[in-house]
Motif scaffolding. Structure first.
Motif, PDB file in Angstrom:
ATOM      1  N   ALA A   5      45.376  22.345  39.655  1.00 59.89           N
ATOM      2  CA  ALA A   5      44.552  21.143  39.840  1.00 59.89           C
ATOM      3  C   ALA A   5      43.063  21.428  39.705  1.00 59.89           C
ATOM      4  CB  ALA A   5      44.839  20.542  41.220  1.00 59.89           C
ATOM      5  N   ASP A   6      42.687  22.709  39.782  1.00 59.13           N
ATOM      6  CA  ASP A   6      41.273  23.084  39.779  1.00 59.13           C
ATOM      7  C   ASP A   6      40.977  23.945  38.559  1.00 59.13           C
ATOM      8  OD1 ASP A   6      38.808  24.568  40.297  1.00 59.13           O
ATOM      9  OD2 ASP A   6      38.933  23.786  42.339  1.00 59.13           O
ATOM     10  N   LEU A   7      40.175  23.424  37.626  1.00 58.89           N
ATOM     11  CA  LEU A   7      39.862  24.155  36.394  1.00 58.89           C
ATOM     12  C   LEU A   7      39.133  25.454  36.696  1.00 58.89           C
ATOM     13  CD1 LEU A   7      39.700  24.404  33.315  1.00 58.89           C
ATOM     14  CD2 LEU A   7      37.631  22.973  33.385  1.00 58.89           C
ATOM     15  N   THR A   8      38.220  25.436  37.642  1.00 64.16           N
ATOM     16  CA  THR A   8      37.478  26.656  37.975  1.00 64.16           C
ATOM     17  C   THR A   8      38.415  27.758  38.431  1.00 64.16           C
ATOM     18  OG1 THR A   8      35.472  25.424  38.555  1.00 64.16           O
ATOM     19  CG2 THR A   8      35.689  27.643  39.463  1.00 64.16           C
ATOM     20  N   GLN A   9      39.399  27.413  39.257  1.00 65.07           N
ATOM     21  CA  GLN A   9      40.357  28.424  39.712  1.00 65.07           C
ATOM     22  C   GLN A   9      41.204  28.950  38.559  1.00 65.07           C
ATOM     23  OE1 GLN A   9      42.659  27.003  43.034  1.00 65.07           O
ATOM     24  NE2 GLN A   9      40.865  26.741  44.355  1.00 65.07           N
ATOM     25  N   ASP A  10      41.547  28.076  37.612  1.00 68.26           N
ATOM     26  CA  ASP A  10      42.303  28.528  36.437  1.00 68.26           C
ATOM     27  C   ASP A  10      41.504  29.555  35.631  1.00 68.26           C
ATOM     28  OD1 ASP A  10      44.411  26.833  37.046  1.00 68.26           O
ATOM     29  OD2 ASP A  10      43.686  25.227  35.736  1.00 68.26           O
ATOM     30  N   LEU A  11      40.220  29.266  35.421  1.00 68.53           N
ATOM     31  CA  LEU A  11      39.385  30.168  34.629  1.00 68.53           C
ATOM     32  C   LEU A  11      39.098  31.459  35.395  1.00 68.53           C
ATOM     33  CD1 LEU A  11      36.892  27.622  33.024  1.00 68.53           C
ATOM     34  CD2 LEU A  11      39.011  28.560  32.062  1.00 68.53           C
ATOM     35  N   GLN A  12      39.008  31.368  36.709  1.00 65.72           N
ATOM     36  CA  GLN A  12      38.849  32.578  37.506  1.00 65.72           C
ATOM     37  C   GLN A  12      40.087  33.474  37.387  1.00 65.72           C
ATOM     38  OE1 GLN A  12      38.090  30.896  41.367  1.00 65.72           O
ATOM     39  NE2 GLN A  12      35.854  30.898  41.097  1.00 65.72           N
ATOM     40  N   ARG A  13      41.241  32.846  37.384  1.00 61.82           N
ATOM     41  CA  ARG A  13      42.482  33.616  37.231  1.00 61.82           C
ATOM     42  C   ARG A  13      42.511  34.326  35.883  1.00 61.82           C
ATOM     43  NH1 ARG A  13      48.554  30.949  37.943  1.00 61.82           N
ATOM     44  NH2 ARG A  13      49.737  32.921  37.934  1.00 61.82           N
ATOM     45  N   MET A  14      42.100  33.631  34.850  1.00 64.49           N
ATOM     46  CA  MET A  14      42.064  34.212  33.511  1.00 64.49           C
ATOM     47  C   MET A  14      41.105  35.404  33.463  1.00 64.49           C
ATOM     48  SD  MET A  14      41.129  32.226  29.956  1.00 64.49           S
ATOM     49  CE  MET A  14      39.348  32.192  30.246  1.00 64.49           C
ATOM     50  N   ASN A  15      39.905  35.231  33.992  1.00 66.60           N
ATOM     51  CA  ASN A  15      38.928  36.320  33.961  1.00 66.60           C
ATOM     52  C   ASN A  15      39.342  37.491  34.845  1.00 66.60           C
ATOM     53  OD1 ASN A  15      37.375  34.964  32.134  1.00 66.60           O
ATOM     54  ND2 ASN A  15      35.575  34.743  33.443  1.00 66.60           N
ATOM     55  N   ARG A  16      40.031  37.212  35.948  1.00 66.10           N
ATOM     56  CA  ARG A  16      40.497  38.303  36.814  1.00 66.10           C
ATOM     57  C   ARG A  16      41.509  39.176  36.091  1.00 66.10           C
ATOM     58  NH1 ARG A  16      40.538  34.473  41.068  1.00 66.10           N
ATOM     59  NH2 ARG A  16      42.787  34.188  40.784  1.00 66.10           N
ATOM     60  N   PHE A  17      42.407  38.543  35.332  1.00 69.92           N
ATOM     61  CA  PHE A  17      43.380  39.344  34.585  1.00 69.92           C
ATOM     62  C   PHE A  17      42.668  40.232  33.563  1.00 69.92           C
ATOM     63  CE2 PHE A  17      45.750  39.766  30.589  1.00 69.92           C
ATOM     64  CZ  PHE A  17      46.751  40.630  31.012  1.00 69.92           C
ATOM     65  N   ILE A  18      41.729  39.659  32.828  1.00 68.56           N
ATOM     66  CA  ILE A  18      41.008  40.430  31.817  1.00 68.56           C
ATOM     67  C   ILE A  18      40.228  41.565  32.470  1.00 68.56           C
ATOM     68  CG2 ILE A  18      39.168  40.290  30.082  1.00 68.56           C
ATOM     69  CD1 ILE A  18      40.146  37.358  29.607  1.00 68.56           C
TER      70      ILE A  18
END
Length: 298
Positions: free
Chosen positions: A244-257
């Motif tokens: 539901a939260d775009l910022t959290q989605d992008l944080q998850r993506m950057n954390r994996f990288i």
């Protein structure tokens, strides 16, 4: 003329064993680490690994530039070697995560030095689609496209043509090999932490997942020890993505990288100006830092 000489060199060495190509890269990496080519890498490592000593970052800078040069020298393998050789040099780990998906697959991957090897093997085993910016040198661009075409069923789409062709390809069952960890400028970007530093991050991944009802399967390519080749490791598909939260989605993506960059630090693409775009126009140019990078840390 310089490009033609490079292509000739790559053709001459493409049949050599990986250990010999790696040996050729060592002196070139040492030379690169002494010149201006090192500056972007040095600034990125200075920012992302403050806990390292100056000497440690110097060694990592040299190791990364050597790994990057080696990956360029290995391009001839993809361009001219038989597919059977590439199958021997690059292997999958946990490919079943992507092979057994009941929905379209988007493989999220960081920019590692083995990205072309990774793309080649994915193209040989999946109906793929790539989303890319053409290389500025037309001869190199021609070779890259020819290699992808000869090794598998991969549809290459240019970014400037927009996302509609990409959506059609994913919905048609083509696997997208997606590398979002580049600075594409301020437009449409969100500033999301990467190594604790706000980095311009595009929201394309969660948007595509929604549009295509796709699954995100993270993967990364790393070199095997003793010059055995490369391994492309797939990880379990992400659940509840996007949320539901775009910022959290992008944080998850950057954390994996970031996790992959920390696990294989010399292989991550530190020579890219990842922090070029800043949150405020008033912020100083990140890559014109006043810090004297050559001095010993106090």
């Amino acid at each position: 003329m310089g490009t033609r000489l490079l292509l000739g060199l790559l053709w001459l060495i493409h049949g050599l064993p990986l250990r010999v190509i790696a040996a050729l890269a060592i002196p070139l990496g040492f030379i690169a680490a002494q010149g201006r080519a090192r500056r972007t890498t040095a600034i990125n490592l200075h920012a992302c690994f403050p806990e390292m000593s100056h000497a440690q970052r110097q060694r990592l800078t040299r190791a990364h530039l050597t790994a990057l040069i080696r990956s360029v020298l290995e391009l001839g393998i993809l361009w001219w070697s038989p597919p059977a050789r590439i199958q021997r040099l690059v292997r999958f780990k946990n490919a079943h995560y992507a092979q057994n998906s009941d929905r379209p697959v988007i493989c999220l991957s960081p920019h590692m030095v083995g990205l072309e090897m990774q793309g080649a093997l994915i193209g040989m085993h999946f109906r793929g689609v790539g989303f890319f910016t053409p290389h500025k040198d037309p001869l190199i661009d021609q070779r890259l496209r020819a290699a992808r075409n000869r090794l598998g069923d991969v549809l290459m789409l240019e970014r400037k043509k927009g996302l509609r062709p990409l959506i059609r390809a994913i919905r048609d069952g083509r696997l997208l090999y997606f590398l979002p960890d580049m600075d594409f400028g301020e437009r449409d970007s969100h500033f999301i932490p990467f190594f604790g530093i706000p980095a311009a991050t595009v929201p394309t991944l969660p948007w595509l997942v929604r549009q295509c009802n796709a699954r995100v399967i993270p993967c990364a390519c790393h070199r095997l020890p003793n010059h055995e080749g490369y391994e492309v490791e797939f990880f379990p598909p992400w659940e509840d993505f996007p949320g539901a939260d775009l910022t959290q989605d992008l944080q998850r993506m950057n954390r994996f990288i970031e996790t992959m960059a920390r696990q294989y630090p010399e292989e991550y693409y530190w020579s890219h100006k990842r922090f070029r775009t800043r949150p405020s126009p008033a912020d100083p140019n990140f890559y014109r830092w006043p810090q004297p990078l050559d001095q010993t840390d106090s």
